[in-house]
Design a protein around this motif. Structure first.
Motif, PDB file in Angstrom:
ATOM      1  N   VAL A 178       8.105  26.212  -1.539  1.00  0.00           N
ATOM      2  CA  VAL A 178       8.458  26.676  -0.197  1.00  0.00           C
ATOM      3  C   VAL A 178       8.694  25.497   0.743  1.00  0.00           C
ATOM      4  O   VAL A 178       9.228  25.671   1.840  1.00  0.00           O
ATOM      5  N   THR A 179       8.284  24.301   0.335  1.00  0.00           N
ATOM      6  CA  THR A 179       8.557  23.087   1.093  1.00  0.00           C
ATOM      7  C   THR A 179       9.043  21.999   0.132  1.00  0.00           C
ATOM      8  O   THR A 179       8.920  22.130  -1.077  1.00  0.00           O
ATOM      9  N   THR A 180       9.587  20.933   0.673  1.00  0.00           N
ATOM     10  CA  THR A 180      10.138  19.838  -0.133  1.00  0.00           C
ATOM     11  C   THR A 180       9.123  18.708  -0.252  1.00  0.00           C
ATOM     12  O   THR A 180       8.424  18.379   0.714  1.00  0.00           O
ATOM     13  N   GLN A 181       9.077  18.095  -1.439  1.00  0.00           N
ATOM     14  CA  GLN A 181       8.078  17.089  -1.762  1.00  0.00           C
ATOM     15  C   GLN A 181       8.683  15.685  -1.774  1.00  0.00           C
ATOM     16  O   GLN A 181       9.810  15.488  -2.245  1.00  0.00           O
ATOM     17  N   SER A 182       7.924  14.706  -1.300  1.00  0.00           N
ATOM     18  CA  SER A 182       8.349  13.311  -1.361  1.00  0.00           C
ATOM     19  C   SER A 182       8.265  12.800  -2.794  1.00  0.00           C
ATOM     20  O   SER A 182       7.463  13.275  -3.592  1.00  0.00           O
ATOM     21  N   ASP A 183       9.090  11.804  -3.128  1.00  0.00           N
ATOM     22  CA  ASP A 183       9.053  11.212  -4.471  1.00  0.00           C
ATOM     23  C   ASP A 183       8.266   9.904  -4.509  1.00  0.00           C
ATOM     24  O   ASP A 183       8.190   9.254  -5.555  1.00  0.00           O
ATOM     25  N   ASP A 184       7.638   9.496  -3.407  1.00  0.00           N
ATOM     26  CA  ASP A 184       6.922   8.223  -3.330  1.00  0.00           C
ATOM     27  C   ASP A 184       5.516   8.364  -3.909  1.00  0.00           C
ATOM     28  O   ASP A 184       4.648   9.009  -3.325  1.00  0.00           O
ATOM     29  N   LEU A 185       5.277   7.739  -5.085  1.00  0.00           N
ATOM     30  CA  LEU A 185       3.942   7.746  -5.692  1.00  0.00           C
ATOM     31  C   LEU A 185       3.044   6.672  -5.110  1.00  0.00           C
ATOM     32  O   LEU A 185       1.819   6.795  -5.160  1.00  0.00           O
ATOM     33  N   GLY A 186       3.630   5.602  -4.597  1.00  0.00           N
ATOM     34  CA  GLY A 186       2.825   4.578  -3.956  1.00  0.00           C
ATOM     35  C   GLY A 186       3.056   3.185  -4.508  1.00  0.00           C
ATOM     36  O   GLY A 186       3.793   2.985  -5.482  1.00  0.00           O
ATOM     37  N   THR A 187       2.408   2.225  -3.883  1.00  0.00           N
ATOM     38  CA  THR A 187       2.446   0.820  -4.291  1.00  0.00           C
ATOM     39  C   THR A 187       1.014   0.356  -4.534  1.00  0.00           C
ATOM     40  O   THR A 187       0.131   0.605  -3.707  1.00  0.00           O
ATOM     41  N   GLU A 188       0.810  -0.334  -5.649  1.00  0.00           N
ATOM     42  CA  GLU A 188      -0.553  -0.743  -6.031  1.00  0.00           C
ATOM     43  C   GLU A 188      -0.628  -2.241  -6.259  1.00  0.00           C
ATOM     44  O   GLU A 188       0.310  -2.847  -6.803  1.00  0.00           O
ATOM     45  N   ILE A 189      -1.742  -2.822  -5.863  1.00  0.00           N
ATOM     46  CA  ILE A 189      -2.031  -4.237  -6.093  1.00  0.00           C
ATOM     47  C   ILE A 189      -3.274  -4.324  -6.975  1.00  0.00           C
ATOM     48  O   ILE A 189      -4.314  -3.748  -6.648  1.00  0.00           O
ATOM     49  N   ALA A 211     -14.033  -8.033 -14.695  1.00  0.00           N
ATOM     50  CA  ALA A 211     -14.095  -7.318 -13.424  1.00  0.00           C
ATOM     51  C   ALA A 211     -12.668  -6.986 -13.010  1.00  0.00           C
ATOM     52  O   ALA A 211     -11.734  -7.746 -13.290  1.00  0.00           O
ATOM     53  N   GLY A 212     -12.502  -5.839 -12.378  1.00  0.00           N
ATOM     54  CA  GLY A 212     -11.175  -5.432 -11.945  1.00  0.00           C
ATOM     55  C   GLY A 212     -11.189  -4.826 -10.562  1.00  0.00           C
ATOM     56  O   GLY A 212     -12.184  -4.213 -10.133  1.00  0.00           O
ATOM     57  N   LEU A 213     -10.085  -5.016  -9.859  1.00  0.00           N
ATOM     58  CA  LEU A 213      -9.907  -4.453  -8.525  1.00  0.00           C
ATOM     59  C   LEU A 213      -8.509  -3.862  -8.432  1.00  0.00           C
ATOM     60  O   LEU A 213      -7.536  -4.463  -8.904  1.00  0.00           O
ATOM     61  N   GLY A 214      -8.409  -2.701  -7.853  1.00  0.00           N
ATOM     62  CA  GLY A 214      -7.121  -2.087  -7.615  1.00  0.00           C
ATOM     63  C   GLY A 214      -7.080  -1.459  -6.232  1.00  0.00           C
ATOM     64  O   GLY A 214      -8.067  -0.850  -5.793  1.00  0.00           O
ATOM     65  N   TYR A 215      -5.963  -1.617  -5.545  1.00  0.00           N
ATOM     66  CA  TYR A 215      -5.795  -1.003  -4.224  1.00  0.00           C
ATOM     67  C   TYR A 215      -4.462  -0.276  -4.208  1.00  0.00           C
ATOM     68  O   TYR A 215      -3.405  -0.895  -4.375  1.00  0.00           O
ATOM     69  N   LEU A 216      -4.526   1.049  -4.029  1.00  0.00           N
ATOM     70  CA  LEU A 216      -3.319   1.874  -4.042  1.00  0.00           C
ATOM     71  C   LEU A 216      -2.957   2.305  -2.633  1.00  0.00           C
ATOM     72  O   LEU A 216      -3.746   2.974  -1.952  1.00  0.00           O
ATOM     73  N   VAL A 255       1.642  -6.295  -9.087  1.00  0.00           N
ATOM     74  CA  VAL A 255       2.083  -5.374  -8.036  1.00  0.00           C
ATOM     75  C   VAL A 255       2.929  -4.307  -8.713  1.00  0.00           C
ATOM     76  O   VAL A 255       3.877  -4.626  -9.439  1.00  0.00           O
ATOM     77  N   ILE A 256       2.579  -3.033  -8.486  1.00  0.00           N
ATOM     78  CA  ILE A 256       3.264  -1.923  -9.135  1.00  0.00           C
ATOM     79  C   ILE A 256       3.816  -0.979  -8.076  1.00  0.00           C
ATOM     80  O   ILE A 256       3.102  -0.601  -7.131  1.00  0.00           O
ATOM     81  N   ILE A 293       1.192   8.574 -18.460  1.00  0.00           N
ATOM     82  CA  ILE A 293       2.348   8.228 -17.640  1.00  0.00           C
ATOM     83  C   ILE A 293       3.431   9.267 -17.898  1.00  0.00           C
ATOM     84  O   ILE A 293       3.836   9.492 -19.039  1.00  0.00           O
ATOM     85  N   THR A 294       3.894   9.911 -16.849  1.00  0.00           N
ATOM     86  CA  THR A 294       4.941  10.921 -16.965  1.00  0.00           C
ATOM     87  C   THR A 294       5.660  11.066 -15.630  1.00  0.00           C
ATOM     88  O   THR A 294       5.135  10.681 -14.573  1.00  0.00           O
ATOM     89  N   ASN A 295       6.882  11.582 -15.670  1.00  0.00           N
ATOM     90  CA  ASN A 295       7.643  11.898 -14.465  1.00  0.00           C
ATOM     91  C   ASN A 295       7.674  10.738 -13.471  1.00  0.00           C
ATOM     92  O   ASN A 295       7.290  10.875 -12.319  1.00  0.00           O
ATOM     93  N   THR A 296       8.142   9.591 -13.924  1.00  0.00           N
ATOM     94  CA  THR A 296       8.104   8.445 -13.021  1.00  0.00           C
ATOM     95  C   THR A 296       9.140   7.384 -13.385  1.00  0.00           C
ATOM     96  O   THR A 296       9.571   7.288 -14.541  1.00  0.00           O
ATOM     97  N   MET A 297       9.504   6.627 -12.391  1.00  0.00           N
ATOM     98  CA  MET A 297      10.190   5.346 -12.569  1.00  0.00           C
ATOM     99  C   MET A 297       9.302   4.304 -11.910  1.00  0.00           C
ATOM    100  O   MET A 297       8.955   4.426 -10.739  1.00  0.00           O
ATOM    101  N   TYR A 298       8.893   3.296 -12.676  1.00  0.00           N
ATOM    102  CA  TYR A 298       7.961   2.315 -12.132  1.00  0.00           C
ATOM    103  C   TYR A 298       8.452   0.896 -12.397  1.00  0.00           C
ATOM    104  O   TYR A 298       9.204   0.642 -13.340  1.00  0.00           O
ATOM    105  N   PHE A 299       7.990  -0.012 -11.551  1.00  0.00           N
ATOM    106  CA  PHE A 299       8.314  -1.434 -11.681  1.00  0.00           C
ATOM    107  C   PHE A 299       7.022  -2.224 -11.468  1.00  0.00           C
ATOM    108  O   PHE A 299       6.257  -1.935 -10.548  1.00  0.00           O
ATOM    109  N   LYS A 300       6.800  -3.209 -12.311  1.00  0.00           N
ATOM    110  CA  LYS A 300       5.572  -3.992 -12.229  1.00  0.00           C
ATOM    111  C   LYS A 300       5.902  -5.472 -12.361  1.00  0.00           C
ATOM    112  O   LYS A 300       6.493  -5.902 -13.350  1.00  0.00           O
ATOM    113  N   LEU A 301       5.489  -6.248 -11.369  1.00  0.00           N
ATOM    114  CA  LEU A 301       5.563  -7.700 -11.427  1.00  0.00           C
ATOM    115  C   LEU A 301       4.159  -8.222 -11.674  1.00  0.00           C
ATOM    116  O   LEU A 301       3.211  -7.821 -10.992  1.00  0.00           O
ATOM    117  N   LYS A 302       4.009  -9.131 -12.636  1.00  0.00           N
ATOM    118  CA  LYS A 302       2.672  -9.560 -13.025  1.00  0.00           C
ATOM    119  C   LYS A 302       2.624 -11.056 -13.272  1.00  0.00           C
ATOM    120  O   LYS A 302       3.642 -11.703 -13.554  1.00  0.00           O
TER     121      LYS A 302
END
Length: 487
Positions: free
Chosen positions: A423-434, A450-455, A396-397, A373-382
């Motif tokens: 040379v171009t600008t980058q978005s800061d959105d890493l995504g939302t995961e369930i 067993a585990g399931l993840g959807y990003l 949900v992350i 985990i690096t370069n991030t701000m994250y929030f997780k409800l569990k």
């Protein structure tokens, strides 16, 4: 005559050694786990060709032979830990693992040390690895009236395990280890743990040494349900030590940084109010990282993270919680470094931050489990629901990047650990995961899960640093089954 004598000695040794071994008071324990993982769209973009993978600024992950965008693998973790009680004042403890770190891939040879690979971060915190059979622990625990001493190779943990993590959980693949001595002193509710350890030594002189020393002070009062502490360590290496290497500068690939002097201050706090508890860890790192650039100038190091874990136990079955964190990244500076890489055991999601994506496309040059985990701000409800046999965990992350590329400025690619000119600008959105995980407790020793993840992939991963070539994000799905046993 000589052949008869050798045969006699061999037979005598085989007869004596088992009897001697069984006479020793050895307690064997440990854990073993196997899993099977399927990850669709591991590149997180739509397309089956590598168009900008060689661009230092692009987030595009290279493809392996056959140009498949989905991956599957099976792996195992083995930890075998004998304990030998010598007498009332001494105990010998050890832990053996196989493969890279604490495990390997089924059907493949043992993974080797990847410390020189571009996908490994500049500064990492787990040490013992790289052989087909790893000795993670081999130390004496000596007891006196005032303190306990751990002498040899031993693991250690601090706070939430975000920086220093002992890898004690069955599915932990890495461990922070020390080759040295730690003193454990208890004074009332205060725990004092000074230590000295050798990180690496390429030769026998001080010119090649890398060492760490420091102390932890923890106040833990169970009656008041509060604990807080401070860990301070100094990790330094001499000018000719080759333990730490970097590839920040594209013109200085796998450059040995030489002399370093890094200080780690880690603050920890935990408080319980009835059914509610909250824990906070704040690691602060500063110092000189060494000569990371082609011009051989010394790079200063300054970074931090803020991590929060909160839980509310509403009943014997239900538990709700929140995890949040801010982990610094690196901007475009060449004179200072600001990214912090958490311990690879410390993870908050099934997909995000969990796997080294470059290793999926090139497994011969890196380990898929070297992910931080690096370069991030994250929030997780569990939430967690438990019965006598079953445990169901849902989460949900949401995560965003703190440092991104801005057109016309220098930037840093945290996936490839490379500097580049944007040379171009980058978005800061890493995504939302369930995430949804289920564990069935077969008995006290065996668990089946067993585990399931959807990003829902964020646009951060579609960045190409190219004005003409554009990538489109694609969502990722993870499915995993696993079995573990502790003994």
């Amino acid at each position: 005559m000589t052949m008869s004598l050798n045969r006699f000695l061999a037979i005598a040794s085989l007869a004596v050694i088992p009897a001697t071994s069984f006479a020793l008071p050895i307690d064997w324990h440990g854990s073993f786990g196997v899993d099977s993982t399927l990850l669709s769209s591991f590149r997180r973009i739509d397309g089956k060709t590598a168009r900008t993978a060689t661009n230092n600024g692009s987030q595009e992950v290279a493809l392996d032979t056959g140009d498949k965008s989905s991956a599957s693998w099976q792996s195992y973790i083995l930890k075998l830990a004998p304990t030998m009680i010598i007498n009332d004042a001494a105990t010998f403890k050890a832990e053996l693992t196989t493969g890279y770190a604490s495990g390997g891939f089924l059907g493949d040879s043992a993974q080797t040390d990847k410390a020189g690979d571009n996908t490994v971060p500049v500064y990492y915190h787990n040490e013992a690895k790289g052989s087909s059979v790893n000795i993670k622990k081999a130390y004496l625990e000596l007891y006196s009236d005032t303190a306990t001493y751990m002498i040899g190779r031993h693991t250690y943990n601090w706070g939430l395990g975000a920086i220093y993590n002992d890898g004690s959980d069955a599915w932990d693949r890495h461990a922070s280890s020390r080759d040295g001595i730690t003193m454990k002193l208890k004074i009332g509710n205060f725990y004092v743990n000074p230590f000295w350890s050798k990180v690496s030594n390429n030769g026998l002189t001080d010119a090649t040494n890398s060492k760490e020393l420091g102390a932890g002070l923890l106040y833990d009062n169970p009656e008041r349900d509060i604990a807080f502490g401070l860990l301070y360590t100094v990790k330094s290496s001499s000018a000719n030590n080759t333990h730490f290497s970097t590839s920040i500068d594209p013109t200085a690939t796998n450059k040995q940084v030489g002399e370093t002097d890094v200080k780690i201050t880690d603050i920890y706090l935990k408080k319980v109010w009835g059914k509610f508890d909250v824990a906070v860890e704040v690691p602060l790192i500063s110092g000189d990282l060494g000569k990371t650039n082609a011009d051989n100038t010394v790079t200063s190091y300054s970074t931090k993270a803020i991590l929060v874990e909160a839980n509310y136990k509403s009943s014997d079955s239900w538990n709700f919680g929140f995890n949040g964190g801010r982990v610094n990244g690196q901007d475009g500076s060449r004179s200072k470094f600001g990214a912090l890489f958490l311990n690879p055991n410390y993870q908050v999601a099934n997909i995000l931050f969990r796997y080294n994506l470059n290793a999926i496309g090139a497994p011969s040059t890196a380990s898929v489990y070297d992910s931080y985990i690096t370069n991030t701000m994250y929030f997780k409800l569990k939430s967690s629901y438990s019965t006598e046999k079953w445990t169901f965990d849902t989460a949900v992350i949401y995560a965003k990047a703190l440092e991104t590329a801005e057109a016309g400025k220098a930037a840093y690619n945290h996936t490839k650990n490379k500097m580049f000119n944007a040379v171009t600008t980058q978005s800061d959105d890493l995504g939302t995961e369930i995430d949804v995980n289920a564990t069935y407790k077969w008995n006290n020793e065996i668990s089946i899960g067993a585990g399931l993840g959807y990003l829902v992939t964020g646009d951060y991963f579609s960045y190409t640093n190219d004005t003409t070539v554009k990538n489109e994000t694609k969502n990722s799905l993870l499915l995993q089954i696993n079995t573990s046993v502790t003994f």
